[in-house]
Structure formats: C-alpha cells, structure tokens
Scaffold this motif. Structure first.
Motif, PDB file in Angstrom:
ATOM      1  N   TYR A 288     -36.336 -33.032  15.212  1.00  0.00           N
ATOM      2  CA  TYR A 288     -36.613 -31.599  15.112  1.00  0.00           C
ATOM      3  C   TYR A 288     -35.512 -30.803  14.423  1.00  0.00           C
ATOM      4  CZ  TYR A 288     -33.848 -31.929  19.428  1.00  0.00           C
ATOM      5  OH  TYR A 288     -32.883 -32.224  20.354  1.00  0.00           O
ATOM      6  N   THR A 289     -34.370 -31.419  14.114  1.00  0.00           N
ATOM      7  CA  THR A 289     -33.255 -30.677  13.517  1.00  0.00           C
ATOM      8  C   THR A 289     -33.657 -30.041  12.188  1.00  0.00           C
ATOM      9  OG1 THR A 289     -31.591 -32.076  14.568  1.00  0.00           O
ATOM     10  CG2 THR A 289     -30.918 -30.840  12.620  1.00  0.00           C
ATOM     11  N   LEU A 290     -34.105 -30.867  11.245  1.00  0.00           N
ATOM     12  CA  LEU A 290     -34.456 -30.354   9.920  1.00  0.00           C
ATOM     13  C   LEU A 290     -35.717 -29.501   9.965  1.00  0.00           C
ATOM     14  CD1 LEU A 290     -33.672 -33.484   7.711  1.00  0.00           C
ATOM     15  CD2 LEU A 290     -32.300 -31.436   8.032  1.00  0.00           C
ATOM     16  N   ALA A 291     -36.655 -29.845  10.862  1.00  0.00           N
ATOM     17  CA  ALA A 291     -37.886 -29.057  10.964  1.00  0.00           C
ATOM     18  C   ALA A 291     -37.592 -27.638  11.419  1.00  0.00           C
ATOM     19  CB  ALA A 291     -38.855 -29.745  11.932  1.00  0.00           C
ATOM     20  N   PHE A 292     -36.726 -27.494  12.422  1.00  0.00           N
ATOM     21  CA  PHE A 292     -36.362 -26.159  12.893  1.00  0.00           C
ATOM     22  C   PHE A 292     -35.582 -25.397  11.822  1.00  0.00           C
ATOM     23  CE2 PHE A 292     -36.470 -27.255  17.713  1.00  0.00           C
ATOM     24  CZ  PHE A 292     -37.853 -27.304  17.635  1.00  0.00           C
ATOM     25  N   ALA A 293     -34.731 -26.109  11.090  1.00  0.00           N
ATOM     26  CA  ALA A 293     -33.960 -25.454  10.030  1.00  0.00           C
ATOM     27  C   ALA A 293     -34.886 -24.872   8.973  1.00  0.00           C
ATOM     28  CB  ALA A 293     -32.994 -26.452   9.394  1.00  0.00           C
ATOM     29  N   TYR A 294     -35.921 -25.634   8.597  1.00  0.00           N
ATOM     30  CA  TYR A 294     -36.864 -25.114   7.598  1.00  0.00           C
ATOM     31  C   TYR A 294     -37.665 -23.954   8.163  1.00  0.00           C
ATOM     32  CZ  TYR A 294     -41.182 -24.506   5.101  1.00  0.00           C
ATOM     33  OH  TYR A 294     -42.240 -23.941   4.461  1.00  0.00           O
ATOM     34  N   ALA A 295     -38.141 -24.102   9.408  1.00  0.00           N
ATOM     35  CA  ALA A 295     -38.957 -23.045  10.003  1.00  0.00           C
ATOM     36  C   ALA A 295     -38.190 -21.720  10.056  1.00  0.00           C
ATOM     37  CB  ALA A 295     -39.400 -23.449  11.402  1.00  0.00           C
ATOM     38  N   GLY A 296     -36.879 -21.793  10.297  1.00  0.00           N
ATOM     39  CA  GLY A 296     -36.088 -20.574  10.349  1.00  0.00           C
ATOM     40  C   GLY A 296     -35.906 -19.925   8.996  1.00  0.00           C
ATOM     41  N   THR A 297     -35.595 -20.726   7.975  1.00  0.00           N
ATOM     42  CA  THR A 297     -35.362 -20.161   6.639  1.00  0.00           C
ATOM     43  C   THR A 297     -36.655 -19.718   5.963  1.00  0.00           C
ATOM     44  OG1 THR A 297     -35.440 -22.396   5.699  1.00  0.00           O
ATOM     45  CG2 THR A 297     -33.276 -21.526   6.286  1.00  0.00           C
TER      46      THR A 297
END
Length: 431
Positions: free
Chosen positions: A359-368
């Motif tokens: 979920y690290t990269l998924a959350f990073a994309y969802a935020g940006t």
C-alpha cells in the motif's frame, strides 16, 4: 570494502579463529540496521572478492556510459524564454485584498482605465523594477485568490503594452522562498540531530544523486539521448552514490546495491511490457504536449517508462538495504545456517516488508492525484472505464509496475545475500 568487526554475541573460539580475543566482545557494538557484521577472515576475503568482481565492472560500465551519453555542446536547459516580448518578471508584496484601495492611485498614474479591472484583483506594492514603491492593482486568477493575504510576496509579470487597457501587472505565482527554505533548514536539522553522522552522509548522498539527475539525465534526455540508456546509466550512478556515501563501502551495502539493481532490471522489463500492452502513449496532460512541441523527436512512451524506473528507486533501495542487513545478521548470529535456511529466514522478515509496500506506493499516488481522482469521479461513467482512461491508467500502471518490482526485489536481495554466505561448521552454532 571494510572488514566489519565482530558483534558481542560471538563465541570465544570464533574470536580466536578470526584473530581476536574473547575479551574484545565487551567493546563490540550491538546489532543495528547496518551495524557491525562478523565474518571470518577467510569468508570475508571470499565475499569481498566475489562482490568486487561484480561491482567493479559495474562501476566501470557506469563511468563509460556517463562518458558516452554525456550531453555535449549547448545545453537545451534554459533555452526557452520565460516571458514574451517586452514583459518582464517583477516582485510585489500584497498590501490589501480590496482592489478599491489602490484604483484611484493607479488611475492617477494613468495606468488603469475605467472598468478595466477584473473582480479577482488585489492591491500590491511593486518592490522591483522601474515601478518599485508604487501600489498597483494586480490581477490574480480566481483559483489562486483564496490563498492571498496581506504581506504575502508575489511574483508578477509586467507588460508595458497593458498600460492603456488596464493594470500592467499580472499575477504569476506566490514567492515561496522563505517557507520552503525554512522547511529545508528544519529538515536538515532534524536529520542531523536524530541520525548524526549517518544523517549528514545521507543528505550528501541525496545531493550527489540529485546532481546526476539535474546535470546528466535531464540534459541528456532533452538532447535526444536514448531514454532507456540514459535512465539505466543515471539510475545506477545515483544508486552507487547514494548507497555508498550514506552507508559506507561494506559487504552489506554492496549486497543491497546488487539487490537494488536486480529490482531496477525487473522494473524496466515490467514497465516496457506494461506500456506496450496497455497502449500507453505518455501524451496526456499539457506538459507532455508542450514538451513534444519544444523537443522534436522526443519519445514520450520511452520517457514514461523511464519515469516508472526513477519513481521507484528510493523505496527500492530502502527495502533492499534492510533485507540485506537481515540476512547477514542471521548469518552472523549462526554461521552454521545453510543457504536454504538463510533464505527462508530472511524471507520471513521480507514478508513484513512486502506487506507494507503493497500500500505504500498506492497511497502515495492517491494523495498526489487526489484532484484528478475527484474530477474523474464527477463524470457519469462506469468506474472501470474511468480508472482505465488515459492519465489515470498511466499512474495505475506506474504504481503496479513499481510495486511488483519492489516486491520481487526482496526475494532477489535475499537470494543474493544467502548465496554469498558460506556455512561454517564451528561445532558451537546455536540451533
């Protein structure tokens, strides 16, 4: 590579075999993330020889690649004019949010005509240029107006041709030097205060890696260099600098570096397949279209692939450093463990890394990409069609490719570290 001293958990006969006395255990350090590592003299020599045989050719190949691909001649960076015609950038400071406060003063100077002001305008004192010290109306776009407050510093564009039809000063952006500079100082102080010398070295590694990106990769890509060749060469150079400067030259860091490179190769292969299979063009958004017009012949699909590789470098290096350290710690604690048990033991630790990276990269994309996701959700369209449309599909594939490469880098690093370890029959190994 440095010979790392023995930890305090060693048996006395292991100290004797490595040329140390048992009494040195009282002065040895405890296990840390990249702390001391025990290897016998023979094993240390063997591992260093193997790693040097792999890393030295890699370093030479990277240096040759930098020399061959380094952009020559005039650099395209900064080749486009920031303003057009007689326009010039100036600075201003907001003095009032009600434009009526400065309309009369501006009209007295003959720079504002009746009815020429837009509703979204504020008063600002010009601080540079020929009009320095004059309070003038400044047009601000509606989307930027809510952030304005008295005392804010602005970057504006002065256009002499607009003197007749309205105010010659138009909002460009907010001046963010002070807050961003303050955050940078706080970041450096916190890193150094918490991590000490290691934090300083990490910052130096970051600066050197950023220099590779700014001085080599960006100019080389703009000059028409092969995107994949430039990205691979630059990525390896960035990792060499970041890893060895931040963590030092040792068996652990070299093992982690090899694991990182394995992850990079996997990410490249996955991104090449993903871009082709999903028919991604890279030509979504105004920036991509502008870039195509300004840099003829630039392959946006290859550029998209390169972006996927660069996006995952930082997290990729983090998990490989930790994973390599875990395997070498297991080997140091019990040199009699076979490679198979080292691999399975290391993967038990690695599964925790995998669980968090899902979920690290998924959350990073969802935020940006939150504004894009909100905009897309307003459209009356099937969810699957919205998710697989142009710009969202690119980011989705980027996230999936980076995540897969990240997950596969963990067993790859574990396997490399386990293969480098050699079982030692000491007769005192703990089960």
């Amino acid at each position: 590579m440095t010979h790392e001293p023995a930890p305090s958990q060693q048996h006395p006969d292991e100290h004797a075999r490595s040329g140390r006395t048992a009494g040195t255990g009282a002065q040895a350090h405890s296990h840390t993330h990249l702390g001391p590592l025990h290897l016998s003299e023979n094993e240390h020599r063997r591992v260093v020889t193997v790693l040097a045989g792999l890393v030295v050719p890699l370093v030479l190949a990277t240096l040759i690649g930098l020399a061959v691909l380094w952009p020559t001649g005039s650099s395209p960076v900064g080749s486009q004019s920031f303003t057009a015609g007689s326009a010039s950038p100036e600075s201003a400071t907001v003095t009032g949010l009600d434009v009526a406060d400065c309309v009369q003063a501006a009209a007295a100077l003959g720079s504002v005509s009746d009815g020429s002001l837009l509703d979204s305008a504020i008063c600002a004192e010009i601080t540079t240029g020929a009009a320095a010290g004059v309070v003038m109306p400044v047009h601000v776009p509606a989307e930027s107006l809510p952030a304005a407050d008295v005392g804010d510093r602005l970057n504006v564009i002065y256009t002499a041709d607009a003197l007749v039809g309205g105010t010659p000063f138009v909002f460009l952006d907010y001046d963010r030097q002070v807050p961003v500079g303050a955050l940078t100082v706080v970041y450096l102080v916190v890193v150094v205060a918490v991590a000490g010398r290691k934090g300083v070295l990490s910052v130096v590694g970051l600066l050197l890696s950023s220099a590779v990106l700014l001085l080599f990769m960006i100019p080389a890509l703009l000059k028409g260099g092969s995107p994949m060749a430039v990205t691979l060469t630059g990525s390896v150079a960035m990792m060499l600098l970041a890893v060895y400067v931040a963590h030092g030259v040792s068996v652990r860091t070299t093992t982690a570096l090899l694991g990182t490179l394995a992850g990079v190769v996997l990410t490249v292969l996955l991104s090449l397949w993903g871009v082709a299979a999903a028919n991604l063009t890279g030509a979504v958004g105004d920036d991509a279209l502008t870039l195509t017009a300004l840099v003829p012949g630039l392959d946006l699909r290859s550029l998209l692939t390169c972006g996927m590789v660069i996006a995952g470098l930082g997290v990729l290096n983090d998990v490989t450093i930790t994973q390599a350290s875990a395997v070498w710690e297991l080997h140091a604690a019990n040199p009699a463990l076979g490679r198979g048990r080292l691999f399975t033991g290391g993967m038990r630790i690695g599964r925790d890394h995998i669980a968090s990276t899902v979920y690290t990269l998924a959350f990073a994309y969802a935020g940006t990409a939150l504004p894009l996701i909100l905009s897309a959700s307003l459209i009356d369209r099937a969810v699957i069609d919205t998710v697989l449309s142009g710009e969202i599909a690119e980011e989705l594939v980027r996230t999936l490719v980076s995540s897969i490469g990240l997950v596969l880098a963990i067993p790859a690093t574990t396997l490399i570290a386990a293969l480098l370890c050699r079982t030692e029959r000491t007769g005192h190994a703990e089960p």
